[in-house]
Design an enzyme around this catalytic site. Structure first.
Site, PDB file in Angstrom:
ATOM      1  CE  LYS A 174      -1.360  -1.607   3.920  1.00  0.00           C
ATOM      2  NZ  LYS A 174      -2.270  -1.851   4.304  1.00  0.00           N
TER       3      LYS A 174
ATOM      4  CB  THR B  73      -6.717   8.566   6.539  1.00  0.00           C
ATOM      5  OG1 THR B  73      -5.749   9.286   7.290  1.00  0.00           O
ATOM      6  CG2 THR B  73      -6.903   9.741   5.160  1.00  0.00           C
TER       7      THR B  73
ATOM      8  N   GLY C 208      -8.025   4.166   9.636  1.00  0.00           N
ATOM      9  CA  GLY C 208      -8.731   3.135   9.716  1.00  0.00           C
ATOM     10  C   GLY C 208      -8.559   2.031   8.465  1.00  0.00           C
ATOM     11  CB  THR C 209      -6.868   4.152   4.941  1.00  0.00           C
ATOM     12  OG1 THR C 209      -5.572   3.999   5.681  1.00  0.00           O
ATOM     13  CG2 THR C 209      -7.387   5.179   5.353  1.00  0.00           C
ATOM     14  N   GLY C 210      -5.722   0.795   6.587  1.00  0.00           N
ATOM     15  CA  GLY C 210      -5.415  -0.926   5.799  1.00  0.00           C
ATOM     16  C   GLY C 210      -6.822  -1.438   6.501  1.00  0.00           C
ATOM     17  CB  CYS C 211      -8.275  -2.578   9.454  1.00  0.00           C
ATOM     18  SG  CYS C 211      -6.921  -2.100  10.879  1.00  0.00           S
TER      19      CYS C 211
HETATM   20  N1  LIG Z   1      -5.759  10.078   1.581  1.00  0.00           N
HETATM   21  C1  LIG Z   1      -6.007   8.988   0.317  1.00  0.00           C
HETATM   22  N2  LIG Z   1      -6.437   9.276  -0.988  1.00  0.00           N
HETATM   23  C2  LIG Z   1      -6.689   7.721  -1.109  1.00  0.00           C
HETATM   24  N3  LIG Z   1      -6.493   6.052  -1.005  1.00  0.00           N
HETATM   25  C3  LIG Z   1      -6.219   6.181   0.456  1.00  0.00           C
HETATM   26  C4  LIG Z   1      -5.733   7.886   0.980  1.00  0.00           C
HETATM   27  N4  LIG Z   1      -4.353   7.288   2.104  1.00  0.00           N
HETATM   28  C5  LIG Z   1      -4.800   5.943   1.646  1.00  0.00           C
HETATM   29  N5  LIG Z   1      -5.253   5.898   0.799  1.00  0.00           N
HETATM   30  C6  LIG Z   1      -4.921   4.132   0.375  1.00  0.00           C
HETATM   31  O1  LIG Z   1      -5.924   3.374   1.505  1.00  0.00           O
HETATM   32  C7  LIG Z   1      -4.693   2.569   1.882  1.00  0.00           C
HETATM   33  C8  LIG Z   1      -3.793   2.288   2.953  1.00  0.00           C
HETATM   34  O2  LIG Z   1      -3.100   2.417   2.468  1.00  0.00           O
HETATM   35  P1  LIG Z   1      -1.737   3.273   3.275  1.00  0.00           P
HETATM   36  O3  LIG Z   1      -2.047   4.279   4.231  1.00  0.00           O
HETATM   37  O4  LIG Z   1      -0.464   2.913   2.687  1.00  0.00           O
HETATM   38  O5  LIG Z   1      -1.777   1.853   4.929  1.00  0.00           O
HETATM   39  P2  LIG Z   1      -2.211   2.029   6.451  1.00  0.00           P
HETATM   40  O6  LIG Z   1      -3.298   2.780   6.382  1.00  0.00           O
HETATM   41  O7  LIG Z   1      -1.944   0.410   6.757  1.00  0.00           O
HETATM   42  O8  LIG Z   1      -1.324   2.428   6.683  1.00  0.00           O
HETATM   43  C9  LIG Z   1      -4.245   2.161   0.452  1.00  0.00           C
HETATM   44  O9  LIG Z   1      -5.178   1.271  -0.685  1.00  0.00           O
HETATM   45  C10 LIG Z   1      -3.647   3.761  -0.117  1.00  0.00           C
HETATM   46  O10 LIG Z   1      -3.563   3.819  -1.425  1.00  0.00           O
HETATM   47  C1  LIG Z   2      -5.296  -0.770  18.131  1.00  0.00           C
HETATM   48  C2  LIG Z   2      -4.984  -0.719  15.828  1.00  0.00           C
HETATM   49  N1  LIG Z   2      -5.104  -0.861  15.060  1.00  0.00           N
HETATM   50  C3  LIG Z   2      -4.544  -0.842  14.332  1.00  0.00           C
HETATM   51  C4  LIG Z   2      -4.552  -0.234  13.815  1.00  0.00           C
HETATM   52  C5  LIG Z   2      -4.200   0.069  12.897  1.00  0.00           C
HETATM   53  O1  LIG Z   2      -5.118  -0.264  11.418  1.00  0.00           O
HETATM   54  P1  LIG Z   2      -4.823   0.337   9.762  1.00  0.00           P
HETATM   55  O2  LIG Z   2      -6.396   0.700   9.048  1.00  0.00           O
HETATM   56  O3  LIG Z   2      -4.132  -0.708   9.105  1.00  0.00           O
HETATM   57  O4  LIG Z   2      -4.262   2.172   9.643  1.00  0.00           O
HETATM   58  P2  LIG Z   2      -4.024   3.006  10.582  1.00  0.00           P
HETATM   59  O5  LIG Z   2      -5.740   3.010  11.067  1.00  0.00           O
HETATM   60  O6  LIG Z   2      -3.023   3.034  11.684  1.00  0.00           O
HETATM   61  O7  LIG Z   2      -4.592   4.023   8.897  1.00  0.00           O
HETATM   62  C6  LIG Z   2      -4.415   0.799  14.024  1.00  0.00           C
HETATM   63  N2  LIG Z   2      -4.215   1.910  14.264  1.00  0.00           N
HETATM   64  N3  LIG Z   2      -4.452   0.599  15.815  1.00  0.00           N
END
Ligand SMILES: Nc1ncnc2c1ncn2[C@@H]1O[C@H](COP(=O)(O)OP(=O)(O)O)[C@@H](O)[C@H]1O
Ligand SMILES: Cc1ncc(COP(=O)(O)OP(=O)(O)O)c(N)n1
Length: 192
Positions: free
Chosen positions: A87, A128, A130-133
């Site tokens: 990602k 943003t 929780g985007t990854g989960c």
């Molecule tokens: N501002 C944004 N606009 C659109 N997509 C986003 C944005 N930020 C993150 N993403 C998408 O959200 C997903 C998680 O991205 P990322 O931020 O790299 O991971 P995490 O949330 O685990 O840290 C990926 O598909 C990324 O392309």
């Molecule tokens: C308690 C806790 N668990 C998992 C995460 C990570 O969540 P994720 O959706 O991968 O990314 P962000 O929330 O960091 O965007 C977390 N932050 N906290």
């Protein structure tokens, strides 16, 4: 966990989200977690690290461009993962596009891995959290529906972009932190 993946869960698509580093940069992993995740790589269908997590798993610096993303995704294949969704949300926060990469081992090992870039517009929001989960769960749901891996990732990313865009409609807390994405974007109705 790896026993379950080798036994009762054999053949079930498994998406491994190696939650080690939050978007904020906060470490979420205790000591020894890296080794445990590396052991699981060979037993999952897809691993979905963000850039700091990929760096932690490969022992490299976080990727700062798409070339480094491609190298680290292939390094994760080398560590045993059959497929990687790397990602790119942390790459170049100023860019208008957000690039993710799907890397898979090809059927013919002499031809190297298959790389599919997934791009989408960057949504300008602070919400943003929780985007990854959200992404990994949506990919798992799409795989359960029988979609091909790349299509499952592409559709999950498109839906996540809509959930991010819709997050402004939520009102959570005092609005000072990173709010959540709106998982209910498709059916959201504002009642006033
Ligand atoms: N501002 C944004 N606009 C659109 N997509 C986003 C944005 N930020 C993150 N993403 C998408 O959200 C997903 C998680 O991205 P990322 O931020 O790299 O991971 P995490 O949330 O685990 O840290 C990926 O598909 C990324 O392309
Ligand atoms: C308690 C806790 N668990 C998992 C995460 C990570 O969540 P994720 O959706 O991968 O990314 P962000 O929330 O960091 O965007 C977390 N932050 N906290």
């Amino acid at each position: 966990m790896s026993e379950a993946l080798r036994g009762p869960l054999t053949g079930v698509p498994v998406v491994l989200d190696p939650v080690m580093v939050a978007t904020s940069g906060d470490s979420l992993a205790a000591e020894g977690v890296r080794e445990a995740i590396v052991e699981l790589l060979a037993h999952c269908s897809l691993v979905t690290p963000n850039l700091p997590e990929a760096a932690g798993l490969t022992g490299e610096e976080p990727a700062s461009d798409r070339g480094a993303m491609a190298r680290q995704a292939q390094a994760l294949l080398g560590l045993g993962a059959p497929a990687v969704l790397l990602k790119g949300g942390h790459l170049g926060d100023d860019g208008d596009q957000v690039w993710d990469l799907v890397a898979r081992r090809g059927p013919d090992t002499s031809q190297g891995p298959r790389l599919d870039w997934l791009d989408g517009p960057r949504v300008r929001t602070r919400n943003t959290h929780g985007t990854g989960c959200t992404l990994s769960s949506a990919v798992a749901a799409n795989l359960a529906h029988g979609l091909d891996l790349v299509e499952a990732c592409r559709r999950a990313k498109e839906w996540l972009a809509r959930a991010l865009a819709s997050s402004e409609q939520l009102s959570v807390g005092d609005g000072s932190g990173h709010g959540p994405v709106n998982h209910l974007e498709a059916s959201w109705v504002t009642l006033r």
